[in-house]
Design an enzyme around this catalytic site. Structure first.
Site, PDB file in Angstrom:
ATOM      1  N   HIS A  21       8.602 -46.574  12.253  1.00 49.67           N
ATOM      2  CA  HIS A  21       8.474 -47.343  11.012  1.00 49.67           C
ATOM      3  C   HIS A  21       7.130 -48.080  10.972  1.00 49.67           C
ATOM      4  CE1 HIS A  21       9.994 -49.894   7.650  1.00 49.67           C
ATOM      5  NE2 HIS A  21       9.168 -50.785   8.184  1.00 49.67           N
ATOM      6  N   GLU A  22       6.833 -48.802  12.052  1.00 50.09           N
ATOM      7  CA  GLU A  22       5.579 -49.554  12.082  1.00 50.09           C
ATOM      8  C   GLU A  22       4.366 -48.627  12.153  1.00 50.09           C
ATOM      9  OE1 GLU A  22       5.622 -52.539  11.332  1.00 50.09           O
ATOM     10  OE2 GLU A  22       7.776 -52.873  11.578  1.00 50.09           O
ATOM     11  N   HIS A  25       3.203 -47.793   8.663  1.00 47.67           N
ATOM     12  CA  HIS A  25       2.294 -48.808   8.117  1.00 47.67           C
ATOM     13  C   HIS A  25       0.906 -48.682   8.756  1.00 47.67           C
ATOM     14  CE1 HIS A  25       5.518 -50.800   6.024  1.00 47.67           C
ATOM     15  NE2 HIS A  25       6.147 -51.184   7.121  1.00 47.67           N
TER      16      HIS A  25
END
Length: 460
Positions: A21-22, A25
């Protein structure tokens, strides 16, 4: 061992899903020219930290493994070198900022699809949805199903395993009063209608484990006829006092013969404190033995126990083995199955969220880190395929949760960007601060509810 598996499973699950998920980003931010300062797994004090690359990006692991973050250059967080201002996040266009924020949930959606794709290629293990001895109040019995029937489709969706049946019933039960089902009986197929009126699949009391949909419709799994052989006799037990020995088979209770060890255990359990005549079979023949099951508290209920461990030996090994399925798919077919599963679970998850928000679903359906750890440990124990499916489901849930328009979540930031797009300028700092405080409050309340649910379920 269970606790160790749960801890390992939880750390693996959170580590993989949060990292991806990170990274979504992180990857998009760097590709769009935003300077990244920190990539963190977990919050709080760092237990590991290092700097890498020409820009000395900090990679760290925090003590609290309940999330992560990517910290970017931002003038709202401190002074920025004038030469670097063009790389600050707050200086980026609306499209760039929205793309960076949306990249995290998008990464989890892609990851869920990949995990389901791998799961179908590794092979899905399952149990044939063959109907056993249905109770008189079973909804399936009322629909006309009989022992030995195999459920092949629900509401037009093919059913191969018990897991497929559970998902199809849950999907169909939400908002419907009747479901068409297709069964296989004596080599042919028949269509029937399952009445689901007054059945709320998303109900339940807070702190209580939600009732399984299969239990709600009265499903009983078919079991191949088997002998119940005594594998061990416990010391100082009613069985030892009655002279029972390992190797003997219990074939009847009070004159009624049993070819289902589980039904036999239930029958003994219902005779707590009552003299019971067991028919025992050995190589020397049959004999009757009188034993009084000892009243024992099990999950708040008094049941009878005679103090033996039983082993089940099927009378028909081929029939018993036919209940267990292992299906593998090639890469192309597996991708089709993964896309189908992703769509099914996305619509189901969104429906549950929508009903939670409108009060039509109980918050008893919410689970938190403790439940995730428990299920992670169980899925690890069941094998790679099951664990991949679990990872896919949690990854999808994480993506959808983050896209909700709740302050502090990615969806909350996207909501602010949508407002900015409409009004033509960013929202004011005061509004953004109040919005953030509201997000902290909502997330705090959510964490209280899910932790309460998890702990209450464990206590039950």
């Amino acid at each position: 061992m269970d606790i160790l598996l749960s801890v390992v499973g939880f750390l693996l699950t959170i580590g993989i899903l949060v990292a991806f998920h990170e990274y979504g980003h992180f990857w998009v931010a760097r590709r769009l020219g935003v300077r990244v300062l920190t990539f963190s797994l977990g919050f709080g004090r760092a237990i590991f930290s290092t700097r890498r690359g020409p820009e000395a990006i900090e990679y760290r692991v925090g003590m609290l493994p309940l999330g992560g973050y990517v910290r970017m250059l931002d003038e709202r967080e401190g002074a920025v070198d004038p030469a670097e201002r063009h790389r600050a996040f707050n200086r980026q266009s609306l499209k760039v900022r929205a793309a960076v924020v949306a990249a995290g949930p998008a990464a989890n959606l892609v990851l869920a699809l990949v995990f389901w794709w791998l799961m179908f290629m590794v092979g899905t293990q399952g149990v044939l949805p063959k109907v056993g001895d249905l109770g008189a109040e079973s909804r399936l019995a009322a629909a006309g199903l009989q022992e030995g029937d195999i459920i092949r489709a629900v509401d037009g969706d093919p059913v191969m395993t018990l897991s497929d049946l559970r998902l199809s019933l849950l999907n169909g039960a939400i908002g419907q009063q009747a479901l068409p089902i297709t069964i296989e009986r004596d080599g042919g197929r028949q269509d029937m209608t399952l009445d689901l009126r007054e059945l709320d699949p998303l109900g339940g009391e807070i702190g209580q484990q939600p009732t399984d949909i299969l239990e709600r419709v009265g499903f009983a799994l078919w079991r191949a006829p088997a002998y119940a052989e005594i594998a061990e006799v416990q010391p100082d037990s009613p069985a030892m006092a009655a002279g029972l020995e390992a190797g003997a088979r219990i074939v009847a209770i009070d004159g009624r013969e049993y070819r289902d060890p589980w039904a036999l255990i239930e029958a003994i359990g219902s005779r707590a404190g009552e003299e019971t005549r067991l028919t025992i079979e050995t190589d020397a023949g049959r004999e009757d033995v009188v034993v009084t099951p000892r009243p024992t508290e099990v999950e708040g209920e008094t049941v009878g126990r005679i103090g033996v461990a039983l082993a089940a030996y099927p009378l028909d090994t081929e029939a018993a083995e036919s209940m267990f399925l292992l299906e593998r798919a090639g890469p192309v077919e597996a991708m089709g199955l993964a896309l189908e599963r992703s769509w099914e679970m996305t619509t189901l998850t969104l429906t549950v969220f929508q009903r939670l928000l409108t009060g039509e679903a109980s918050i008893a359906n919410l689970s938190g880190p403790v439940a995730i750890a428990e299920y992670a440990g169980k899925s690890l124990l069941l094998g790679l395929s099951t664990f991949l499916g679990f990872l896919a489901l949690v990854s999808l849930s994480l993506a959808i949760l983050n896209l909700l328009p709740i302050p502090m979540l990615d969806g909350g930031h996207l909501l602010l960007y949508a407002i900015e797009a409409v009004k033509g300028s960013p929202v004011g700092a005061a509004f953004e601060e109040v919005f953030a405080r509201l997000g902290i409050l909502l997330l705090g309340l959510l964490m209280v509810v899910v932790f309460y649910n998890d702990i209450a379920r464990l206590m039950h």
